[in-house]
Write an enzyme that holds these catalytic residues in place. Structure first.
Site, PDB file in Angstrom:
ATOM      1  N   ASP A  93      26.677  39.265  34.847  1.00 27.39           N
ATOM      2  CA  ASP A  93      26.866  40.677  34.595  1.00 27.39           C
ATOM      3  C   ASP A  93      25.752  41.132  33.655  1.00 27.39           C
ATOM      4  O   ASP A  93      25.130  40.325  32.967  1.00 27.39           O
ATOM      5  CB  ASP A  93      28.252  40.943  34.001  1.00 27.39           C
ATOM      6  CG  ASP A  93      28.591  42.437  34.056  1.00 27.39           C
ATOM      7  OD1 ASP A  93      29.558  42.845  33.419  1.00 27.39           O
ATOM      8  OD2 ASP A  93      27.837  43.187  34.721  1.00 27.39           O
ATOM      9  N   SER A  94      25.506  42.448  33.633  1.00 26.83           N
ATOM     10  CA  SER A  94      24.250  42.957  33.049  1.00 26.83           C
ATOM     11  C   SER A  94      24.349  43.292  31.563  1.00 26.83           C
ATOM     12  O   SER A  94      23.340  43.565  30.924  1.00 26.83           O
ATOM     13  CB  SER A  94      23.855  44.241  33.791  1.00 26.83           C
ATOM     14  OG  SER A  94      24.980  45.123  33.800  1.00 26.83           O
ATOM     15  N   GLY A  96      26.076  45.856  30.011  1.00 27.30           N
ATOM     16  CA  GLY A  96      26.518  47.210  29.649  1.00 27.30           C
ATOM     17  C   GLY A  96      27.982  47.221  29.252  1.00 27.30           C
ATOM     18  O   GLY A  96      28.368  47.713  28.195  1.00 27.30           O
ATOM     19  N   PHE A  97      28.789  46.611  30.100  1.00 29.72           N
ATOM     20  CA  PHE A  97      30.242  46.606  29.852  1.00 29.72           C
ATOM     21  C   PHE A  97      30.551  45.903  28.542  1.00 29.72           C
ATOM     22  O   PHE A  97      31.371  46.367  27.750  1.00 29.72           O
ATOM     23  CB  PHE A  97      30.942  45.893  31.003  1.00 29.72           C
ATOM     24  CG  PHE A  97      32.447  45.884  30.886  1.00 29.72           C
ATOM     25  CD1 PHE A  97      33.101  44.797  30.318  1.00 29.72           C
ATOM     26  CD2 PHE A  97      33.199  46.961  31.327  1.00 29.72           C
ATOM     27  CE1 PHE A  97      34.485  44.777  30.196  1.00 29.72           C
ATOM     28  CE2 PHE A  97      34.574  46.952  31.210  1.00 29.72           C
ATOM     29  CZ  PHE A  97      35.225  45.867  30.649  1.00 29.72           C
ATOM     30  N   GLN A 190      29.613  53.882  40.156  1.00 28.28           N
ATOM     31  CA  GLN A 190      30.508  54.401  39.140  1.00 28.28           C
ATOM     32  C   GLN A 190      31.109  55.732  39.630  1.00 28.28           C
ATOM     33  O   GLN A 190      31.017  56.054  40.809  1.00 28.28           O
ATOM     34  CB  GLN A 190      29.747  54.594  37.808  1.00 28.28           C
ATOM     35  CG  GLN A 190      29.276  53.292  37.178  1.00 28.28           C
ATOM     36  CD  GLN A 190      30.392  52.438  36.633  1.00 28.28           C
ATOM     37  OE1 GLN A 190      31.559  52.866  36.543  1.00 28.28           O
ATOM     38  NE2 GLN A 190      30.076  51.205  36.248  1.00 28.28           N
ATOM     39  N   GLY A 217      33.653  50.480  36.877  1.00 28.13           N
ATOM     40  CA  GLY A 217      34.436  51.546  36.259  1.00 28.13           C
ATOM     41  C   GLY A 217      35.920  51.471  36.543  1.00 28.13           C
ATOM     42  O   GLY A 217      36.659  52.431  36.306  1.00 28.13           O
ATOM     43  N   ASP A 267      36.127  39.171  40.109  1.00 28.27           N
ATOM     44  CA  ASP A 267      36.063  38.291  38.928  1.00 28.27           C
ATOM     45  C   ASP A 267      37.103  38.785  37.927  1.00 28.27           C
ATOM     46  O   ASP A 267      37.379  39.996  37.863  1.00 28.27           O
ATOM     47  CB  ASP A 267      34.681  38.369  38.252  1.00 28.27           C
ATOM     48  CG  ASP A 267      34.624  39.519  37.259  1.00 28.27           C
ATOM     49  OD1 ASP A 267      34.280  40.638  37.681  1.00 28.27           O
ATOM     50  OD2 ASP A 267      34.973  39.306  36.079  1.00 28.27           O
ATOM     51  N   CYS A 305      52.529  24.135  44.636  1.00 29.83           N
ATOM     52  CA  CYS A 305      51.083  24.002  44.351  1.00 29.83           C
ATOM     53  C   CYS A 305      50.660  22.547  44.531  1.00 29.83           C
ATOM     54  O   CYS A 305      51.341  21.625  44.083  1.00 29.83           O
ATOM     55  CB  CYS A 305      50.801  24.459  42.918  1.00 29.83           C
ATOM     56  SG  CYS A 305      49.057  24.331  42.442  1.00 29.83           S
ATOM     57  N   CYS A 307      47.824  21.265  43.298  1.00 25.64           N
ATOM     58  CA  CYS A 307      46.732  20.879  42.377  1.00 25.64           C
ATOM     59  C   CYS A 307      47.105  19.617  41.612  1.00 25.64           C
ATOM     60  O   CYS A 307      48.283  19.235  41.529  1.00 25.64           O
ATOM     61  CB  CYS A 307      46.415  22.035  41.421  1.00 25.64           C
ATOM     62  SG  CYS A 307      47.435  22.146  39.932  1.00 25.64           S
ATOM     63  N   CYS A 310      49.866  19.988  38.973  1.00 23.70           N
ATOM     64  CA  CYS A 310      51.248  20.069  39.484  1.00 23.70           C
ATOM     65  C   CYS A 310      51.710  18.755  40.091  1.00 23.70           C
ATOM     66  O   CYS A 310      52.910  18.507  40.212  1.00 23.70           O
ATOM     67  CB  CYS A 310      51.346  21.197  40.512  1.00 23.70           C
ATOM     68  SG  CYS A 310      51.144  22.816  39.738  1.00 23.70           S
ATOM     69  N   HIS A 336      45.250  24.842  36.586  1.00 21.74           N
ATOM     70  CA  HIS A 336      46.245  25.309  37.562  1.00 21.74           C
ATOM     71  C   HIS A 336      46.051  26.792  37.890  1.00 21.74           C
ATOM     72  O   HIS A 336      46.092  27.191  39.060  1.00 21.74           O
ATOM     73  CB  HIS A 336      47.671  25.088  37.044  1.00 21.74           C
ATOM     74  CG  HIS A 336      48.672  25.844  37.844  1.00 21.74           C
ATOM     75  ND1 HIS A 336      49.126  25.428  39.078  1.00 21.74           N
ATOM     76  CD2 HIS A 336      49.230  27.063  37.619  1.00 21.74           C
ATOM     77  CE1 HIS A 336      49.943  26.343  39.578  1.00 21.74           C
ATOM     78  NE2 HIS A 336      50.027  27.350  38.721  1.00 21.74           N
TER      79      HIS A 336
HETATM   80  C1  LIG Z   1      38.355  43.680  33.043  1.00 19.86           C
HETATM   81  N1  LIG Z   1      37.931  44.899  33.687  1.00 19.86           N
HETATM   82  C2  LIG Z   1      36.656  45.127  33.950  1.00 19.86           C
HETATM   83  N2  LIG Z   1      36.231  46.305  34.467  1.00 19.86           N
HETATM   84  C3  LIG Z   1      34.887  46.215  34.546  1.00 19.86           C
HETATM   85  C4  LIG Z   1      33.930  47.166  34.948  1.00 19.86           C
HETATM   86  C5  LIG Z   1      32.569  46.824  34.848  1.00 19.86           C
HETATM   87  C6  LIG Z   1      31.539  47.800  35.186  1.00 19.86           C
HETATM   88  O1  LIG Z   1      31.797  48.953  35.578  1.00 19.86           O
HETATM   89  N3  LIG Z   1      30.241  47.425  35.024  1.00 19.86           N
HETATM   90  C7  LIG Z   1      29.897  46.162  34.600  1.00 19.86           C
HETATM   91  N4  LIG Z   1      28.590  45.864  34.493  1.00 19.86           N
HETATM   92  N5  LIG Z   1      30.825  45.214  34.322  1.00 19.86           N
HETATM   93  C8  LIG Z   1      32.167  45.544  34.390  1.00 19.86           C
HETATM   94  C9  LIG Z   1      33.145  44.575  34.009  1.00 19.86           C
HETATM   95  C10 LIG Z   1      32.754  43.204  33.511  1.00 19.86           C
HETATM   96  C11 LIG Z   1      32.702  42.209  34.636  1.00 19.86           C
HETATM   97  O2  LIG Z   1      33.973  41.825  35.003  1.00 19.86           O
HETATM   98  C12 LIG Z   1      34.491  44.937  34.082  1.00 19.86           C
HETATM   99  N6  LIG Z   1      35.623  44.274  33.732  1.00 19.86           N
HETATM  100 ZN   LIG Z   2      49.091  23.682  40.261  1.00 22.39          ZN
END
Ligand SMILES: CNc1nc2cc3c(=O)[nH]c(N)nc3c(CCO)c2[nH]1
Ligand SMILES: [Zn+2]
Length: 373
Positions: A93-94, A96-97, A190, A217, A267, A305, A307, A310, A336
């Site tokens: 990720d870049s 900004g967040f 966005q 966003g 993610d 599960c 894994c 478990c 898990h």
């Molecule tokens: C947990 N919620 C969440 N909303 C997001 C929204 C953004 C977003 O709009 N831009 C960037 N660059 N990263 C984001 C990330 C981090 C990665 O999970 C977010 N994470």
């Molecule tokens: Zn498990």
């Protein structure tokens, strides 16, 4: 092109799509969940365990690795894959967040963002060019454009100005990218909950040559029905021949609902974060293993599960470790939870193959307890 997307089929019952993403560090089927390894480690997991559970791509972070240990050290180590001994794919990720969620004294302007280092307190400045330079040094397979993820809720005026600046930053990111033949770069759409701003952002970004597109966003405190509505009018604006990534999501229900609305990649820190306070995801819903009722429960976290946790450890034993603050307990709950979400994504892909993701959603929600009032 370092990142390519292969569309395999679309579910006849929903808008979900089965695909495959190819990267310089391997390919993976989608929809897919990415474990989060912010500081060059998926907390308490070894790369061998990540590989064993079926993880194919993990997320790491420009902001954190720039501050500590410094992208120069990672570059000298031969890049992030070598530094952390992970030879699967990595998305970074870049930053900004993270600037907005971690540091104070933030001042956003056309050039970039001024902020205070949340570790040392020193004043720093992050720009689109700097964010790309750091990711070039880290050598991730997929880089993210430097964007602003506005707070929720945000006024229409603020959101419009922010979207237009994020689009100008996106162009600067593409111009600053040193190795487009080795590392993919995703644009981030966005626009908050405003449909015409989402359209404007998607138009701006899809007119540029990104390897894939993220919906940003979201998962910033908005109700789930707002997220689903935004996805319904945003994902159709994205090209069908490139990956679509919903950032920061998420919980099992949001993963399924995101896939149904055409998302390929996700993610979230949820599985690893809640694991460290002893909360586990199971096929019968959330299980807070530290609760006293599990003191003499010698069954597995989840009887459905497969894994290794478990198969070899009991709720009573894991509860004991978590209560004693033993690291091994956090390793067991983390393994898990990650396995559970990776397995859920496998079941989602199977349901898409058989055109029954809508039915799968009903069954899963019922058993997990999402339908309970
Ligand atoms: C947990 N919620 C969440 N909303 C997001 C929204 C953004 C977003 O709009 N831009 C960037 N660059 N990263 C984001 C990330 C981090 C990665 O999970 C977010 N994470
Ligand atoms: Zn498990």
């Amino acid at each position: 092109m370092p990142i390519t997307y292969e569309h395999i089929k679309t579910c006849k019952q929903t808008g979900a799509r089965l695909g495959r993403v190819h990267t310089p560090h391997g390919s993976f089927d989608t929809p897919m969940f990415m474990p989060v390894g912010t500081l060059a480690t998926v907390k308490t997991m070894s790369p061998e365990e990540l590989e064993e559970m079926g993880a194919k791509i993990i997320l790491s972070n420009t902001y954190h690795l720039w501050l500590r240990p410094g992208e120069d050290i990672v570059e000298e180590a031969g890049g992030l894959h070598k530094f952390m001994n992970w030879d699967g794919a990595i998305l970074t990720d870049s930053g900004g967040f993270q600037v907005f969620s971690l540091s104070d004294l933030r001042d956003i302007e056309e050039q970039g963002v001024h902020f205070r280092n949340h570790i040392s307190g020193e004043k720093l400045f992050l720009s689109p060019e700097k964010a790309i330079q750091i990711q070039n040094s880290l050598g991730s397979d997929i880089m993210m454009a430097f964007d602003e993820c506005p707070p929720y809720p945000a006024s229409h005026d603020y959101m419009k100005a922010s979207v237009e600046r994020t689009s100008r930053w996106a162009e600067r990111c593409l111009a600053a990218h040193k190795r487009p033949e080795e590392q993919g770069l995703f644009g981030i759409v966005q626009g908050g909950e405003y449909e015409e701003l989402r359209r404007q952002s998607a138009r701006d970004l899809t007119s540029l040559d990104f390897s894939g597109y993220a919906v940003g966003g979201l998962s910033v405190g908005e109700p789930k029905d707002v997220m689903n509505k935004v996805l319904e009018f945003t994902t159709p604006l994205l090209p069908t021949n490139k990956p679509r990534y919903l950032m920061g999501v998420g919980s099992p229900d949001s993963l399924i609902d995101g896939a149904i609305r055409g998302i390929d990649m996700f993610d979230c820190v949820l599985p690893t974060r809640v694991a460290r306070n002893g909360t586990c995801m199971t096929s019968n819903g959330r299980l807070v293993v530290r609760n006293a009722k599990y003191a003499r429960d010698f069954g597995p976290l989840d009887e459905n599960c497969g894994c290794h946790v478990c198969r070899n450890y009991s709720r009573a034993y894991i509860r004991h470790l978590i209560k004693a603050n033993e690291t091994f307990g956090f390793r067991l709950t983390t393994y898990h939870n990650l396995y559970f979400l990776l397995e859920l994504m496998m079941q989602v892909r199977e349901a898409i193959k058989e055109d029954r993701l809508g039915d799968f959603r009903e069954e899963f929600f019922e058993q997990y307890g999402f339908n309970k009032p």
